[in-house]
Design an enzyme around this catalytic site. Structure first.
Site, short mmCIF file in Angstrom:
data_model
loop_
_atom_site.label_atom_id
_atom_site.label_comp_id
_atom_site.label_asym_id
_atom_site.label_seq_id
_atom_site.Cartn_x
_atom_site.Cartn_y
_atom_site.Cartn_z
N ASN A 1 -2.75 13.12 -4.05
CA ASN A 1 -3.91 13.62 -4.80
C ASN A 1 -4.29 15.02 -4.37
OD1 ASN A 1 -4.58 11.59 -6.57
ND2 ASN A 1 -5.80 10.45 -5.09
N ASP B 1 0.84 -1.21 0.00
CA ASP B 1 0.00 0.00 0.00
C ASP B 1 0.87 1.26 0.00
OD1 ASP B 1 -3.14 0.64 0.95
OD2 ASP B 1 -1.65 2.20 1.40
N GLU C 1 -4.99 2.45 -4.07
CA GLU C 1 -3.52 2.51 -4.10
C GLU C 1 -2.91 1.27 -3.47
OE1 GLU C 1 -5.18 3.17 -1.67
OE2 GLU C 1 -4.12 3.80 0.10
N ASP D 1 -2.49 9.61 -10.53
CA ASP D 1 -2.55 8.54 -11.55
C ASP D 1 -1.14 8.20 -12.07
OD1 ASP D 1 -5.22 8.31 -11.33
OD2 ASP D 1 -5.73 9.26 -13.23
N1 LIG Z 1 -5.29 9.43 -8.54
C1 LIG Z 1 -5.94 8.37 -8.10
N2 LIG Z 1 -6.29 8.27 -6.82
C2 LIG Z 1 -6.91 7.16 -6.39
C3 LIG Z 1 -7.26 6.12 -7.26
N3 LIG Z 1 -7.90 5.17 -6.54
C4 LIG Z 1 -7.95 5.60 -5.28
N4 LIG Z 1 -7.36 6.79 -5.17
C5 LIG Z 1 -7.17 7.63 -4.00
O1 LIG Z 1 -6.32 7.00 -3.07
C6 LIG Z 1 -6.51 7.63 -1.82
C7 LIG Z 1 -6.40 6.58 -0.72
O2 LIG Z 1 -6.43 7.27 0.48
P1 LIG Z 1 -6.36 6.54 1.90
O3 LIG Z 1 -7.18 5.27 1.84
O4 LIG Z 1 -6.73 7.54 2.93
O5 LIG Z 1 -4.90 6.06 2.04
P2 LIG Z 1 -3.55 6.91 2.21
O6 LIG Z 1 -3.73 8.37 2.01
O7 LIG Z 1 -2.55 6.26 1.30
O8 LIG Z 1 -3.15 6.65 3.70
P3 LIG Z 1 -2.43 5.37 4.27
O9 LIG Z 1 -2.80 4.19 3.42
O10 LIG Z 1 -2.93 5.25 5.67
O11 LIG Z 1 -0.96 5.66 4.24
C8 LIG Z 1 -7.88 8.30 -1.88
O12 LIG Z 1 -7.68 9.69 -1.87
C9 LIG Z 1 -8.44 7.89 -3.22
O13 LIG Z 1 -9.21 8.90 -3.82
C10 LIG Z 1 -6.91 6.25 -8.64
O14 LIG Z 1 -7.16 5.39 -9.48
N5 LIG Z 1 -6.24 7.38 -9.01
#
Ligand SMILES: Nc1nc2c(ncn2[C@@H]2O[C@H](COP(=O)(O)OP(=O)(O)OP(=O)(O)O)[C@@H](O)[C@H]2O)c(=O)[nH]1
Length: 318
Positions: free
Chosen positions: A203, A195, A238, A212
């Site tokens: 983002n 992860d 992610e 992306d």
């Molecule tokens: N650009 C982009 N963002 C994505 C995609 N799929 C998911 N996300 C974003 O990934 C982010 C995941 O955020 P969190 O689940 O809070 O995880 P994190 O910020 O990595 O925090 P931790 O995992 O605790 O380190 C969210 O803001 C989603 O919008 C994608 O295909 N493209």
């Protein structure tokens, strides 16, 4: 007949002839005219004592004529249809000659003509054979093309559009399968959940398109680092999953550390033009005897949670 014969293989692009019903009509007319002309020329001096032969000849004639009509109407490619129709036309005409030969008395020059007509049978078979072979080759090419397209679409439906690794659906299918195979072969299988840390910040601070880009670059990094291990999936957002069949815990840890280290070195430029600082947390678990997919997934997820909780940018085992 000399005028009518070449009509059969006329290209269907000829305007009036393009309608298949008209093509059939021309062929039937050609056949009947040939038959009528032959009878007129040779007279009606028929001896009916060989009725069985007559029926057999007629049956042959009907079969070849039907073959010709079917070939004409069947929508075969032009290159296959033309020789096939011509071939069946020759065999049909030859059957007529055969029929006439059985039942009509005629002088020597006409005998030569009739025998020549009968000899058309061989040409007919050759032409029909050529047409049939072209049809077979065409079918084979179509089948190969179809198979290729099916494979292509299957692959597309299995891949994640952004990162080009397998999608979640394939993971859900592969996980229980790999566990079962490992149990059967009594060998290890490791599951890694990977992860990206604080990806939401990427983002939020640099925009979704940079996010992306990071996912694409990270997908490529995983493919490079785990080149010999093909079971690589985008588990969600992610988060990525890797299945490592026949790999022990020590090797799995080594691979995970390599991925973690390479992620630190990954260069993706953010909105401000400077490279982003990236890191990953990784959870690892080895499938245990009698354990199902859900249990293994829960243990791996717990290991990932521990990696996050203990400060991120690390590998933890469940
Ligand atoms: N650009 C982009 N963002 C994505 C995609 N799929 C998911 N996300 C974003 O990934 C982010 C995941 O955020 P969190 O689940 O809070 O995880 P994190 O910020 O990595 O925090 P931790 O995992 O605790 O380190 C969210 O803001 C989603 O919008 C994608 O295909 N493209």
């Amino acid at each position: 007949m000399a005028v009518v014969m070449p009509l059969s293989p006329l290209p269907s692009s000829f305007p009036w002839y393009a309608d298949p019903r008209r093509r059939l009509l021309v062929l039937l007319l050609a056949l009947l005219c040939s038959w009528g002309l032959a009878c007129l020329a040779l007279g009606h001096n028929l001896r009916w004592e060989w009725q069985i032969d007559a029926i057999a000849n007629l049956a042959e004639l009907v079969i070849f004529t039907l073959g010709m009509c079917i070939a004409q109407l069947s929508g075969l490619s032009e290159s296959a249809r033309r020789p096939m129709v011509l071939g069946f036309f020759f065999t049909s005409v030859s059957c007529m000659g055969d029929w006439v030969d059985e039942f009509v008395d005629y002088s020597e020059p006409i005998e030569i003509l009739v025998e020549t007509v009968e000899a058309l049978f061989v040409f007919g078979l050759v032409f029909a054979g050529i047409g049939f072979r072209r049809w077979l080759m065409h079918q084979k090419a179509m089948l190969a093309q179809q198979t290729e397209r099916t494979q292509h679409f299957r692959l597309l439906s299995e891949l994640d559009g952004l990162t080009d690794v397998y999608n979640r659906a394939v993971f859900d299918r592969e996980l229980p399968q790999q566990i079962r195979l490992a149990h059967e072969a009594q060998c290890d299988v490791a599951l890694l959940l990977i992860d990206l840390d604080h990806f939401k910040r990427v983002n939020d601070e640099h925009g979704h398109s940079v996010g992306d880009q990071v996912l694409r670059a990270f997908g490529q990094l995983l493919k490079t680092e785990l080149a010999e291990h093909k079971l690589l999936f985008r588990y969600g957002g992610e988060e990525f999953a890797v299945l490592l069949p026949a790999v022990d815990l020590k090797t799995a840890q080594g691979l995970a550390e390599r991925v973690r280290h390479s992620t630190e070195l990954l260069h993706v430029h953010g909105g401000h033009g400077r490279p982003l600082v990236l890191s990953v947390s990784i959870g690892i678990a080895m499938a245990e005897l009698g354990e199902d997919a859900l249990q293994l997934l829960q243990r791996t997820d717990h290991a990932l949670y521990q990696a996050k909780q203990s400060g991120r940018n690390r590998v933890c085992c469940g």
